[in-house]
Design a protein around this motif. Structure first.
Motif, PDB file in Angstrom:
ATOM      1  N   LEU A  48      47.460  48.580  42.098  1.00  0.00           N
ATOM      2  CA  LEU A  48      46.352  47.644  42.211  1.00  0.00           C
ATOM      3  C   LEU A  48      45.818  47.609  43.637  1.00  0.00           C
ATOM      4  CD1 LEU A  48      47.896  44.722  40.135  1.00  0.00           C
ATOM      5  CD2 LEU A  48      45.990  46.189  39.432  1.00  0.00           C
ATOM      6  N   THR A  49      44.502  47.633  43.767  1.00  0.00           N
ATOM      7  CA  THR A  49      43.873  47.550  45.080  1.00  0.00           C
ATOM      8  C   THR A  49      43.790  46.088  45.511  1.00  0.00           C
ATOM      9  OG1 THR A  49      41.635  47.306  44.188  1.00  0.00           O
ATOM     10  CG2 THR A  49      42.460  49.551  44.496  1.00  0.00           C
ATOM     11  N   ASP A  50      43.483  45.873  46.787  1.00  0.00           N
ATOM     12  CA  ASP A  50      43.318  44.502  47.276  1.00  0.00           C
ATOM     13  C   ASP A  50      42.183  43.801  46.535  1.00  0.00           C
ATOM     14  OD1 ASP A  50      45.376  44.845  49.069  1.00  0.00           O
ATOM     15  OD2 ASP A  50      44.056  45.367  50.755  1.00  0.00           O
ATOM     16  N   TRP A  51      41.111  44.542  46.214  1.00  0.00           N
ATOM     17  CA  TRP A  51      39.974  43.974  45.478  1.00  0.00           C
ATOM     18  C   TRP A  51      40.413  43.499  44.103  1.00  0.00           C
ATOM     19  CZ3 TRP A  51      37.440  45.702  40.956  1.00  0.00           C
ATOM     20  CH2 TRP A  51      36.211  45.075  40.692  1.00  0.00           C
ATOM     21  N   GLU A  52      41.266  44.287  43.442  1.00  0.00           N
ATOM     22  CA  GLU A  52      41.734  43.938  42.094  1.00  0.00           C
ATOM     23  C   GLU A  52      42.688  42.744  42.119  1.00  0.00           C
ATOM     24  OE1 GLU A  52      41.638  48.329  39.948  1.00  0.00           O
ATOM     25  OE2 GLU A  52      43.280  47.807  41.300  1.00  0.00           O
ATOM     26  N   LYS A  53      43.386  42.552  43.233  1.00  0.00           N
ATOM     27  CA  LYS A  53      44.351  41.455  43.342  1.00  0.00           C
ATOM     28  C   LYS A  53      43.702  40.128  43.716  1.00  0.00           C
ATOM     29  CE  LYS A  53      48.101  44.513  44.876  1.00  0.00           C
ATOM     30  NZ  LYS A  53      48.976  44.856  46.027  1.00  0.00           N
ATOM     31  N   GLN A  54      42.445  40.168  44.130  1.00  0.00           N
ATOM     32  CA  GLN A  54      41.764  38.937  44.536  1.00  0.00           C
ATOM     33  C   GLN A  54      41.512  38.022  43.341  1.00  0.00           C
ATOM     34  OE1 GLN A  54      38.198  40.336  46.406  1.00  0.00           O
ATOM     35  NE2 GLN A  54      39.205  40.915  48.315  1.00  0.00           N
ATOM     36  N   ILE A  55      41.340  36.736  43.635  1.00  0.00           N
ATOM     37  CA  ILE A  55      40.972  35.783  42.603  1.00  0.00           C
ATOM     38  C   ILE A  55      39.483  35.940  42.312  1.00  0.00           C
ATOM     39  CG2 ILE A  55      40.775  33.343  41.985  1.00  0.00           C
ATOM     40  CD1 ILE A  55      43.632  34.356  42.103  1.00  0.00           C
ATOM     41  N   TYR A  56      39.177  36.129  41.042  1.00  0.00           N
ATOM     42  CA  TYR A  56      37.787  36.264  40.613  1.00  0.00           C
ATOM     43  C   TYR A  56      37.208  34.862  40.493  1.00  0.00           C
ATOM     44  CZ  TYR A  56      33.865  37.659  37.577  1.00  0.00           C
ATOM     45  OH  TYR A  56      32.622  37.866  37.030  1.00  0.00           O
ATOM     46  N   GLU A  57      36.284  34.507  41.381  1.00  0.00           N
ATOM     47  CA  GLU A  57      35.850  33.114  41.525  1.00  0.00           C
ATOM     48  C   GLU A  57      35.186  32.548  40.274  1.00  0.00           C
ATOM     49  OE1 GLU A  57      31.563  33.917  43.739  1.00  0.00           O
ATOM     50  OE2 GLU A  57      33.301  33.282  44.912  1.00  0.00           O
ATOM     51  N   LYS A  58      34.591  33.387  39.435  1.00  0.00           N
ATOM     52  CA  LYS A  58      33.923  32.880  38.229  1.00  0.00           C
ATOM     53  C   LYS A  58      34.918  32.376  37.186  1.00  0.00           C
ATOM     54  CE  LYS A  58      30.296  34.268  36.361  1.00  0.00           C
ATOM     55  NZ  LYS A  58      29.275  35.006  35.583  1.00  0.00           N
ATOM     56  N   THR A  59      36.136  32.920  37.202  1.00  0.00           N
ATOM     57  CA  THR A  59      37.126  32.528  36.198  1.00  0.00           C
ATOM     58  C   THR A  59      38.306  31.776  36.792  1.00  0.00           C
ATOM     59  OG1 THR A  59      38.399  34.592  36.409  1.00  0.00           O
ATOM     60  CG2 THR A  59      36.555  34.587  34.849  1.00  0.00           C
ATOM     61  N   GLY A  60      38.564  31.995  38.086  1.00  0.00           N
ATOM     62  CA  GLY A  60      39.742  31.388  38.696  1.00  0.00           C
ATOM     63  C   GLY A  60      41.007  32.178  38.458  1.00  0.00           C
ATOM     64  N   TYR A  61      40.891  33.342  37.821  1.00  0.00           N
ATOM     65  CA  TYR A  61      42.040  34.198  37.551  1.00  0.00           C
ATOM     66  C   TYR A  61      41.981  35.440  38.444  1.00  0.00           C
ATOM     67  CZ  TYR A  61      42.322  31.293  33.375  1.00  0.00           C
ATOM     68  OH  TYR A  61      42.404  30.226  32.515  1.00  0.00           O
ATOM     69  N   VAL A  62      43.110  36.141  38.511  1.00  0.00           N
ATOM     70  CA  VAL A  62      43.153  37.382  39.272  1.00  0.00           C
ATOM     71  C   VAL A  62      42.128  38.348  38.676  1.00  0.00           C
ATOM     72  CG1 VAL A  62      44.600  39.321  39.971  1.00  0.00           C
ATOM     73  CG2 VAL A  62      45.572  37.017  39.838  1.00  0.00           C
ATOM     74  N   TRP A  64      41.728  41.642  38.341  1.00  0.00           N
ATOM     75  CA  TRP A  64      42.072  42.730  37.419  1.00  0.00           C
ATOM     76  C   TRP A  64      42.438  42.181  36.039  1.00  0.00           C
ATOM     77  CZ3 TRP A  64      46.250  44.006  34.440  1.00  0.00           C
ATOM     78  CH2 TRP A  64      47.463  43.360  34.701  1.00  0.00           C
ATOM     79  N   GLU A  65      43.062  40.984  35.991  1.00  0.00           N
ATOM     80  CA  GLU A  65      43.423  40.398  34.703  1.00  0.00           C
ATOM     81  C   GLU A  65      42.175  39.961  33.936  1.00  0.00           C
ATOM     82  OE1 GLU A  65      46.571  37.583  34.395  1.00  0.00           O
ATOM     83  OE2 GLU A  65      47.704  38.467  36.046  1.00  0.00           O
ATOM     84  N   SER A  66      41.199  39.425  34.656  1.00  0.00           N
ATOM     85  CA  SER A  66      39.944  39.023  34.007  1.00  0.00           C
ATOM     86  C   SER A  66      39.237  40.243  33.412  1.00  0.00           C
ATOM     87  CB  SER A  66      39.027  38.325  35.012  1.00  0.00           C
ATOM     88  OG  SER A  66      39.562  37.082  35.408  1.00  0.00           O
ATOM     89  N   ILE A  67      39.172  41.311  34.191  1.00  0.00           N
ATOM     90  CA  ILE A  67      38.537  42.549  33.718  1.00  0.00           C
ATOM     91  C   ILE A  67      39.308  43.120  32.534  1.00  0.00           C
ATOM     92  CG2 ILE A  67      37.996  44.942  34.354  1.00  0.00           C
ATOM     93  CD1 ILE A  67      37.592  43.901  37.239  1.00  0.00           C
ATOM     94  N   PHE A  68      40.610  43.136  32.653  1.00  0.00           N
ATOM     95  CA  PHE A  68      41.485  43.671  31.607  1.00  0.00           C
ATOM     96  C   PHE A  68      41.258  42.930  30.293  1.00  0.00           C
ATOM     97  CE2 PHE A  68      45.890  43.363  29.704  1.00  0.00           C
ATOM     98  CZ  PHE A  68      45.919  44.646  29.202  1.00  0.00           C
ATOM     99  N   HIS A  69      41.295  41.613  30.319  1.00  0.00           N
ATOM    100  CA  HIS A  69      41.081  40.814  29.110  1.00  0.00           C
ATOM    101  C   HIS A  69      39.675  41.036  28.549  1.00  0.00           C
ATOM    102  CE1 HIS A  69      44.610  38.257  28.443  1.00  0.00           C
ATOM    103  NE2 HIS A  69      44.811  38.362  29.736  1.00  0.00           N
ATOM    104  N   PHE A  70      38.688  41.133  29.440  1.00  0.00           N
ATOM    105  CA  PHE A  70      37.308  41.336  29.023  1.00  0.00           C
ATOM    106  C   PHE A  70      37.177  42.594  28.161  1.00  0.00           C
ATOM    107  CE2 PHE A  70      33.115  43.211  29.812  1.00  0.00           C
ATOM    108  CZ  PHE A  70      32.269  42.148  29.556  1.00  0.00           C
TER     109      PHE A  70
END
Length: 309
Positions: A48-62, A64-70
């Motif tokens: 995982l890159t640093d970008w992928e590990k960041q909190i995605y502000e629109k969902t409040g989740y990490v 990569w996990e938001s993208i993965f679920h999407f």
């Protein structure tokens, strides 16, 4: 990074590698696994890159996990993946799709999703995405993003319930099973005390005297980390010696495939309830529980805006 990967957006790169890893993990596990466990294993499997590990502000989740679920929504629409009560299932089509590799697997799933969305006119932007597939970002599909976020919340909720049950001792879990049966309108005159129980943990009747069928003979196993072997199922079957007897085997874990087959092929009426089915039934009959029994495994209902998909 190869040329094909470079042409993908960052989100699609994340989705390709995480979805592919999830499919491989599910395949190695025999085709099914709790969603939370899949996510944890994917996290340890991919870089995982640093970008992928960041909190995605629109969902409040990490992120990569938001993208993965999407993008798991695409896989579900393509028939590659199924989700039910927090458990993920790899279908035969999904198993075959692994041979496509990470990028083509995701592309094939996304293509099916766009076709479905266009046909159902659920999201007008989906039909235009065919023109520019490399530029897809999860922000462009609010409906799919909403469903992905709800999946995350549901999996977290199921995981929390499982951890609560796991922390119970065997007799507390046995009491949970008895409480559920009472909510289902059964009478529970016998709940095994500590010590030898003759092979039965609970006897439940459909009337106070046990004069009418069905009469349930229940075996309870509190082993959340293991699967119930077939010998245990056969032992319960041997105790069903009266007309109207129904065997019920409840576990805080799962059953082996051989155990499930034995129950299906048994000449006696035998029902297996694993942890996922137990939680589903507890949720369904929760309103019928007494206040005392609700406190054994309390739930809180929260309603979210749904989706027509």
């Amino acid at each position: 990074m190869d040329k094909e990967t470079k042409q993908q957006s960052l989100s699609k790169q994340t989705a390709s590698k995480s979805i592919f890893a999830a499919f491989e993990i599910l395949k190695a596990a025999g085709g099914q696994m709790p969603g939370r466990d899949v996510i944890n294993k994917v996290r340890n499997k991919i870089n995982l890159t640093d970008w992928e590990k960041q909190i995605y502000e629109k969902t409040g989740y990490v992120r990569w996990e938001s993208i993965f679920h999407f993008y798991t929504i695409d896989c579900i629409k393509a028939g590659y993946l199924r989700k039910n009560k927090g458990v993920w299932y790899l279908t035969d089509e999904g198993d075959k799709a692994i041979s496509l590799g990470p990028i083509k697997l995701l592309d094939s799933a996304t293509k099916v999703y766009r076709q479905w969305a266009a046909e159902n006119k659920q999201n007008k932007t989906d039909s235009s995405k065919e023109l520019t597939p490399p530029a897809i970002e999860i922000e462009q599909n609010p409906s799919q993003e909403q469903k992905a976020n709800l999946d995350i919340v549901e999996e977290q909720a199921i995981s929390g319930i499982k951890e609560f049950i796991k922390a119970k001792n065997p007799y507390e879990f046995q009491d949970l099973v008895a409480a559920l049966l009472r909510a289902m309108k059964y009478h529970t005159p016998f709940i095994s005390p500590k010590g030898k129980d003759g092979g039965l943990d609970i006897v439940a009747y459909s009337d106070p005297l046990g004069a009418t069928a069905p009469r349930l003979k229940v075996q309870v196993k509190h082993k959340p980390e293991s699967s119930v072997p077939v010998d245990d199922i056969r032992s319960l079957t041997g105790l069903l010696n009266k007309d109207g007897d129904i065997g019920l085997f409840v576990t805080s874990g799962y059953f082996t495939s051989e155990s499930e087959r034995s129950a299906r092929e048994s000449h006696r009426h035998l029902r297996l309830i694993d942890i996922d089915t137990f939680i589903s039934l507890w949720q369904e009959f929760y309103p019928s529980l007494t206040d005392e029994d609700k406190n054994k495994l309390p739930l809180q209902s929260i309603y979210f805006l749904g989706s027509n998909e």
